[in-house]
Every structure is written in C-alpha cells, then in structure tokens.
Enzyme design. Structure first.
Site, mmCIF file in Angstrom:
data_model
loop_
_atom_site.group_PDB
_atom_site.id
_atom_site.type_symbol
_atom_site.label_atom_id
_atom_site.label_comp_id
_atom_site.label_asym_id
_atom_site.label_seq_id
_atom_site.Cartn_x
_atom_site.Cartn_y
_atom_site.Cartn_z
ATOM 1 C CB ALA A 1 -0.906 -0.008 1.236
ATOM 2 C CE LYS A 2 0.991 7.430 -2.967
ATOM 3 N NZ LYS A 2 2.110 7.071 -3.800
#
Ligand code: GLU
Length: 310
Positions: free
Chosen positions: A243-244
């Site tokens: 994820a980011k």
C-alpha cells in the site's frame, strides 16, 4: 451480441483501474501479463477498467509508467466507459433468458444477512431472488434503486489456472448492474475479455476467488472461457498487500529517490528469478513453468538495490 465471437488473433491483456498510481506489485503483474502474451507471439492489449474509482490523471500516469519500464501494447487503449452498450447487450440477453432479477438490498442488509448461518447462495443470501410481484411493486413505489443480479443455477464452478491448477469456487447471484445503473466489474470483464479476443487472463491472485463466477457467466453468454494465470502479489515486509503507506512503492516514488525506470524493471526481473534485465531481454528465456505461487516480499531497499544493475 454475436453468439460466439471468432478469435482470429488471440491476445493477452493488462486491465488496470485508474484509481491511483500503479504500485510495484501492479507493475510486476503487468510485466508478467506482457511476457505471457509476447513470449508466445500473441497480441497484448491494455484496457482501462474505469467504471468505478477514477482519479483524474491516473490513467495517463499509469500508461506512462508501463511504457517507461519497457512495456508496449497493440492498438488503441480500450476504456470500459466507452463500451456501455456492449454490457447492456449482455444484460439484455441474460434477462431474455430469464437469468436476472432486481435486487433492492442495501450493502448493509446483505452484510447482515450474509453473517446468518444459512446463506444458500454464497455471498448473496438471495433475499430478492423470489420476491412476489406485490413485493417488487412495493419496492418500486419506495423508490429504492434496484441493482440487477444474475439468477445463478450453479453453486460452484471450476476453472483451470496455469499456476493454481484446478480451482473450484463459489458462484452466487452476482450483481450485473449496480443500483446506480453502472455495469458491474464481473460482467464487464467477461464481455470485454471475450470481445477483445483475450484467450489468457493474467492478473493478480487476489482475483482468483472471483474467477469461477466470471467463467460461469461467460458460459451463460456463450462466450469462450479464457485460460487463466493468477500471479502472486507483492507484499510488504509484514506480509500484507502493498500500500501507499509502505514507502516508495510507485515508479514515481522510486524516481524521486534517484532510481531509474530501467533499474526498477531490472529489479522486477530479479524478483521473478531472472537476471536483472529489461522485459524485452526476458522474452527469450521466459518460462511460466518456473513461476511460483509465492508472493514477493518487498523490503524497503528491495528496489533500490537490484542484484546487479544493467
Ligand atoms: N481492473 C482490475 C484491477 O485493477 C483488474 C481486472 C482484471 O484483471 O480482471 O484490480
């Protein structure tokens, strides 16, 4: 819609959702999809799954990133938002065959019902499947927007996957058209893959559980069921889906740290057990038989320091 489209020139594809930048896991899946198609002399097409979650500018950045790491594609990029009549034609056909019904349930009602111990139809408990005309009319006067669901006559369907072998999974009354009138992903992907001549779908293995219902839907529409290769995801150091917040996970993040697209592409090749070279240089030696089902765990420096840089 034609009964069975004739596939003259089979193709592989990559079909990102333009909801944000592609991360390293998405790029790795794209490289694999490209390798599966190109190493067997088939076309490779790009489709933008933009019926949902569109972030302005994301599509352009996704295409630029794919090109920067050395991927190319045939013909114009296809956008699902340009293909709405095709999905409607498929829905009309299923409806004419008595295979659809309106569903008035809210997401919350479905969740509550699905936790009941007796869900007969997999994920959707079938609440609206057999409503009487009077019950339907009452919903219509309520003004509650109706989704359209498949009236499935199977509980399970089996597909064959290049990496996972025979895989059986549930088939339920999937949504075909959402309450807001937008065709659902599970329908659109089936129609598009068939009409684009996709004979092999290569994508992340998070989508494997949806595949039996998609393949089943294809058979109901008299469309060919493609071959499948569900490839492993890239996970973070904690073993969770990337994820980011995991740091420099997009190509743009990597470039900002001084990495180059070639080095990122080389690191992706290394992660697949190949020498750190470009996708084009992998073509000759690419052999899907050597792919494992294991995810690639990306630690913080994994991309900045590929084994050997080209
Ligand atoms: N658009 C989907 C995604 O980005 C993938 C669809 C597919 O490959 O079938 O998750």
């Amino acid at each position: 819609m034609a009964n069975v489209p004739v596939i003259r020139n089979p193709a592989g594809r990559y079909a990102p959702s333009p909801s944000g930048d592609l991360h390293i896991g998405n790029l790795r899946t794209a490289v694999l999809a490209w390798l599966f198609a190109r190493s067997t002399g088939r076309r490779f097409v790009l489709r933008i799954d933009d019926l949902d979650r569109v972030r302005p500018g994301a599509e352009q950045r996704q295409l630029a990133d794919l090109a920067a790491i050395g991927l190319d594609w045939d013909g114009p990029v296809v956008r699902q938002s340009d293909r709405l009549p095709h999905y409607q034609a498929a829905i009309d056909r299923l409806t004419a065959d008595g295979l659809t019904y309106e569903c008035y349930c809210t997401r919350r009602e479905i969740q509550q019902a699905a936790t009941a111990p007796h869900g007969p139809l997999g994920h959707y408990p079938g609440t609206c499947r057999d409503l009487t005309e009077t019950e339907r009319a009452a919903h219509h006067t309520d003004g509650r927007p109706a989704a359209l669901r498949l009236r499935a006559h199977a509980r399970e369907f089996e597909i064959t996957d290049e990496l996972h072998g025979r895989y059986r999974g549930p088939v339920d009354d999937v949504v075909l058209r959402r309450g807001d009138g937008i065709p659902a992903y599970n329908l659109a992907v089936v129609v598009d893959d068939a009409e684009q001549g996709i004979d092999q779908v290569v994508r992340g293995d998070d989508l494997l559980p949806s595949t039996p219902r998609q393949a089943y839907l294809a058979t109901l529409l008299d469309l060919p069921v493609p071959h499948y290769a569900h490839v492993p995801l890239v996970l973070n150091a904690a073993g969770k889906r990337l994820a980011k917040r995991d740091g420099a996970v997009t190509l743009g993040d990597q470039l900002a740290l001084g990495n180059t697209p070639d080095r990122v592409a080389a690191a992706l090749a290394s992660s697949l057990g190949y020498p750190p070279v470009s996708p084009a240089e992998l073509l000759d030696g690419f052999d899907p038989a050597y792919l494992t089902e294991e995810p690639w765990i990306l630690d913080e420096n994994g991309l900045l320091q590929p084994a050997r840089c080209p």
